[in-house]
Design an enzyme around this catalytic site. Structure first.
Site, PDB file in Angstrom:
ATOM      1  N   ASN A 156      -5.765   2.073  -1.018  1.00 15.86           N
ATOM      2  CA  ASN A 156      -6.948   1.717  -0.244  1.00 15.86           C
ATOM      3  C   ASN A 156      -8.089   2.665  -0.567  1.00 15.86           C
ATOM      4  O   ASN A 156      -7.909   3.881  -0.622  1.00 15.86           O
ATOM      5  CB  ASN A 156      -6.625   1.761   1.252  1.00 15.86           C
ATOM      6  CG  ASN A 156      -7.513   0.823   2.045  1.00 15.86           C
ATOM      7  OD1 ASN A 156      -8.580   0.432   1.604  1.00 15.86           O
ATOM      8  ND2 ASN A 156      -7.066   0.470   3.233  1.00 15.86           N
ATOM      9  N   GLU A 181       0.885  -1.157   0.000  1.00 18.00           N
ATOM     10  CA  GLU A 181       0.000   0.000   0.000  1.00 18.00           C
ATOM     11  C   GLU A 181       0.928   1.213   0.000  1.00 18.00           C
ATOM     12  O   GLU A 181       1.597   1.504   0.996  1.00 18.00           O
ATOM     13  CB  GLU A 181      -0.909   0.008   1.224  1.00 18.00           C
ATOM     14  CG  GLU A 181      -1.934   1.123   1.173  1.00 18.00           C
ATOM     15  CD  GLU A 181      -2.903   1.120   2.342  1.00 18.00           C
ATOM     16  OE1 GLU A 181      -3.589   2.136   2.520  1.00 18.00           O
ATOM     17  OE2 GLU A 181      -2.964   0.111   3.071  1.00 18.00           O
ATOM     18  N   ASP A 221     -11.296  -1.764   2.970  1.00 19.69           N
ATOM     19  CA  ASP A 221     -11.531  -2.077   4.385  1.00 19.69           C
ATOM     20  C   ASP A 221     -11.890  -0.809   5.154  1.00 19.69           C
ATOM     21  O   ASP A 221     -11.557   0.304   4.753  1.00 19.69           O
ATOM     22  CB  ASP A 221     -10.296  -2.743   5.003  1.00 19.69           C
ATOM     23  CG  ASP A 221      -9.139  -1.788   5.186  1.00 19.69           C
ATOM     24  OD1 ASP A 221      -8.786  -1.115   4.201  1.00 19.69           O
ATOM     25  OD2 ASP A 221      -8.589  -1.711   6.297  1.00 19.69           O
ATOM     26  N   GLU A 222     -12.611  -1.000   6.241  1.00 17.32           N
ATOM     27  CA  GLU A 222     -12.870   0.023   7.252  1.00 17.32           C
ATOM     28  C   GLU A 222     -13.469   1.310   6.666  1.00 17.32           C
ATOM     29  O   GLU A 222     -13.159   2.415   7.119  1.00 17.32           O
ATOM     30  CB  GLU A 222     -11.571   0.333   8.025  1.00 17.32           C
ATOM     31  CG  GLU A 222     -11.021  -0.893   8.746  1.00 17.32           C
ATOM     32  CD  GLU A 222      -9.737  -0.621   9.512  1.00 17.32           C
ATOM     33  OE1 GLU A 222      -9.497  -1.280  10.523  1.00 17.32           O
ATOM     34  OE2 GLU A 222      -8.966   0.272   9.073  1.00 17.32           O
ATOM     35  N   TYR A 230       0.218 -10.039  12.264  1.00 12.55           N
ATOM     36  CA  TYR A 230       0.530  -8.624  12.082  1.00 12.55           C
ATOM     37  C   TYR A 230       1.732  -8.192  12.925  1.00 12.55           C
ATOM     38  O   TYR A 230       2.001  -8.745  13.994  1.00 12.55           O
ATOM     39  CB  TYR A 230      -0.660  -7.756  12.479  1.00 12.55           C
ATOM     40  CG  TYR A 230      -1.684  -7.575  11.380  1.00 12.55           C
ATOM     41  CD1 TYR A 230      -2.112  -8.653  10.628  1.00 12.55           C
ATOM     42  CD2 TYR A 230      -2.230  -6.336  11.110  1.00 12.55           C
ATOM     43  CE1 TYR A 230      -3.054  -8.494   9.631  1.00 12.55           C
ATOM     44  CE2 TYR A 230      -3.176  -6.168  10.125  1.00 12.55           C
ATOM     45  CZ  TYR A 230      -3.580  -7.246   9.384  1.00 12.55           C
ATOM     46  OH  TYR A 230      -4.515  -7.080   8.390  1.00 12.55           O
ATOM     47  N   ASP A 278       0.708   1.997  12.462  1.00 13.05           N
ATOM     48  CA  ASP A 278      -0.389   2.684  13.153  1.00 13.05           C
ATOM     49  C   ASP A 278       0.126   3.770  14.100  1.00 13.05           C
ATOM     50  O   ASP A 278      -0.507   4.811  14.268  1.00 13.05           O
ATOM     51  CB  ASP A 278      -1.232   1.679  13.928  1.00 13.05           C
ATOM     52  CG  ASP A 278      -2.019   0.761  13.000  1.00 13.05           C
ATOM     53  OD1 ASP A 278      -1.637   0.643  11.831  1.00 13.05           O
ATOM     54  OD2 ASP A 278      -3.014   0.164  13.446  1.00 13.05           O
TER      55      ASP A 278
END
Length: 632
Positions: A250, A209, A311-312, A410, A454
């Site tokens: 994304n 990504e 996603d999300e 992850y 994150d």
């Protein structure tokens, strides 16, 4: 990869390898006599240590010896390509320069052969036979190439390889690593290391990504991007080492890197508040914009895949706040349509457009909640990471190839790290999804680990690298062969350590100057010189402390993205020293006439401003300042 090396095998100068007469005779006999395949796998303690492990190894008598007279014998174009890559890797690993030739092989040679008739080997399998000479055969070029990775791992443990035979074929076709270089910038050197390390373990898919600097949409070029020449270099390295680079933008959620300066494309709630991270799927111009990004990425990513994320989309919100989305869905699909149908409609339009460009679509699974009446286009690959109502078995039954991207795999900067010891002891394999364990691998394409920033300042690249190595080893083993080749995890890590590090991997932890006190000055003379104390950090960067006041150089101003100040031109200042503060760590690199300094987290260089201040800039926006460091 981002990683500090697991081991750093010393560079071995090539030397004559002497064997006793009896050993030489046994080696010749082993090369002359066929090695028959044994029924069933041989215990791992009898096989050479490789990673992934060799499930099928039939030992022979004697050994193959790599020496000064070794040649690479390759007769066709594909074999010669494999041989040429191997030449460079042997040299990088300290094994000297080996000539490539054709024709008849002799004792000590390495023979590389691509034999399309060996269909049982598939596209990636190979046969390796070691005796008086060593022979690697693949039905395709990739298979022969993977055989050379096994050879390199064997040579990392010595020039003598036990005689024997293996037929080594992967269990899963997708063996991957996912990296979000989507907000923060990850150094290209780190990504290139990752490609080499993946290939060394026979991992074949790097899902990125990533933000490519756009010629068509300059308003979207906020920092974190890569220019097209950088992408082409990474893609070319992937092609050389048989790692497919799959790009991802994304959408329609997490779109803020692309539309924060395009309010006309942002989803607006019932109160008129725009959502910079959400693309408005009801707007034709939003879809046109996303198609143009696909087109631009196609200029530098030749992969036959397109990853749209998906996603999300409603993370922290819900469709009820956007009534016009339901209106759009009902206008297109009837009175029973749901807001989720508008989301699936966008996915399917992207799928159709990607297909028109010769690309297959990949998405994450969490948006497939079952609240839709419109099905996802058949054949769309789903990467399953989150346990939702629609299980992997249902997705497979609907005809979707499914990749296991479980959250248990992850590594999150400053957060969750996969527990490879626990997974190994549990005999985890790609059938073990979040929320469901399947008894068959039918419909499962493979698995990947995922690296996410994150908390972008939670760890440096080199710290992430150190943590990533065991996960790479584990996912390579679990997707290629038996999930539990060794009785204990400690034995498995010993296997991994024995195979060493991929040839050509750069040591990104090396600081080119010694710790000490230096006069720190801009070579251009814009800033006043000052005395600083430079100290190497445990992760291979350096801190610069003002010798007078004890403050450390840091970049902290500007808008934060993922806890990282990513605005070009924001100031670098002298702040209270904190050894835990990663924003005070700098990568020092040699440059003509001095050095450049790049922040370990923001990946922008330290530059001088016209008024003599200090600021950070991407290297393509301002010519990096050259600094002189004169030891006191």
């Amino acid at each position: 990869m981002w990683t500090e090396s697991r081991t750093t095998p010393h560079a071995r100068r090539r030397r004559p390898c002497l064997v006793g007469l009896a050993g030489a005779v046994l080696a010749l006999l082993a090369g002359a006599l066929p090695v028959s395949a044994a029924p069933g796998a041989v215990p791992q303690e009898t096989a050479p240590r490789t990673l992934p492990a060799l499930d099928d190894w039939t030992p022979g008598a004697g050994s193959y010896t790599y020496g000064d007279r070794t040649r690479l014998v390759a007769d066709d174009a594909e074999s010669r390509r494999v041989a040429r890559t191997l030449v460079g890797d042997l040299r990088a690993a300290g094994h000297g320069t080996v000539p490539v030739t054709g024709g008849a092989a002799r004792t000590g040679d390495i023979v590389i052969d691509v034999a399309p008739g060996r269909r049982q080997l598939g596209a990636e399998g190979y046969e390796l036979r070691a005796g008086a000479r060593l022979e690697i055969t693949g039905a395709a070029e990739t298979g022969a190439f993977y055989g050379t990775r096994t050879l390199l791992q064997m040579l990392a443990q010595g020039d003598a390889i036990p005689a024997g035979r293996t037929v080594d074929v992967p269990r899963y076709k997708e063996r991957g690593v996912g990296v979000c270089a989507c907000y923060v910038h990850i150094s290209t050197a780190w990504l290139e290391n990752l490609v080499r390390e993946m290939s060394y373990r026979r991992l074949n898919q790097l899902l990125l990504e990533i933000k490519v600097k756009s010629d068509r949409h300059p308003e979207a070029n906020t920092w974190g991007y890569y220019d097209k020449s950088e992408i082409r270099r990474i893609v070319a390295l992937g092609a050389k080492y048989h790692v497919t680079i799959v790009p991802e933008i994304n959408s329609p959620g997490h779109m803020d890197p692309w539309i924060e300066n395009r309010p006309d494309l942002q989803l607006v709630d019932r109160d008129g508040k725009a959502q910079p991270s959400r693309l408005d799927v009801t707007k034709p111009e939003a879809f046109t914009y996303y198609k143009s990004l696909i087109d631009e990425y196609a200029e530098v990513f030749p992969s036959g895949w397109w990853h749209m994320g998906a996603d999300e989309y409603m993370l922290g919100s819900d469709f009820a706040k956007y009534p016009h989305v339901l209106e759009y869905a009902r206008a297109k699909y009837g009175a029973d349509a749901t807001p989720q149908d508008a989301f699936i409609d966008f996915v399917n339009r992207v799928q159709a457009y990607a297909a028109s460009r010769g690309k297959r679509l990949r998405i994450w699974n969490d948006g497939l909640t079952g609240a839709n009446t419109v099905p996802v286009a058949p054949g769309t690959t789903v990467e399953h990471w989150l346990d939702v109502d629609v299980k992997p078995s249902a997705l497979i039954a609907q005809g979707h190839p499914v990749m296991n991207a479980a959250y248990s795999l992850y590594l999150v900067r400053g957060g969750f790290h996969t527990d490879t010891r626990k997974l190994y002891d549990q005999r985890w394999d790609p059938r073990s999804f979040e929320g469901e364990k399947l008894t068959s691998d039918r419909g499962i394409t493979g698995a990947k680990i995922s690296l996410w920033p994150d908390n972008g300042r939670g760890e440096t690249e080199n710290e992430v690298a150190r943590a990533t190595t065991p996960a790479l080893d584990h996912i390579a083993q679990a997707t290629w062969g038996a999930a539990h080749p060794d009785a204990t995890y400690d034995a498995f890590t010993a296997r991994a350590a024995a195979t060493g590090t991929a040839p050509g991997v750069r040591d990104l932890t090396r600081v080119p100057i010694a710790d000490g006190t230096y006069t720190f000055a801009d070579r251009g003379g814009r800033t006043d010189a000052r005395t600083v104390r430079i100290a190497r950090t445990s992760d291979g960067y350096a801190t610069l402390a003002d010798d007078a006041g004890g403050a450390c150089l840091e970049t902290r101003s500007g808008k934060l993205t993922l806890n990282v100040p990513l605005q070009p031109g924001s100031a670098a200042t002298w702040e209270k020293c904190d050894p835990k503060n990663t924003l005070q760590r700098w990568q020092i690199a040699r440059a003509p006439g001095g050095y450049t300094l790049t922040n370990a987290i923001t990946r922008m260089t330290l530059d001088t401003t016209v008024d003599g201040g200090l600021a950070q800039y991407p290297p393509d926006q301002e010519t990096p300042t050259t600094w002189t460091l004169t030891q006191s």
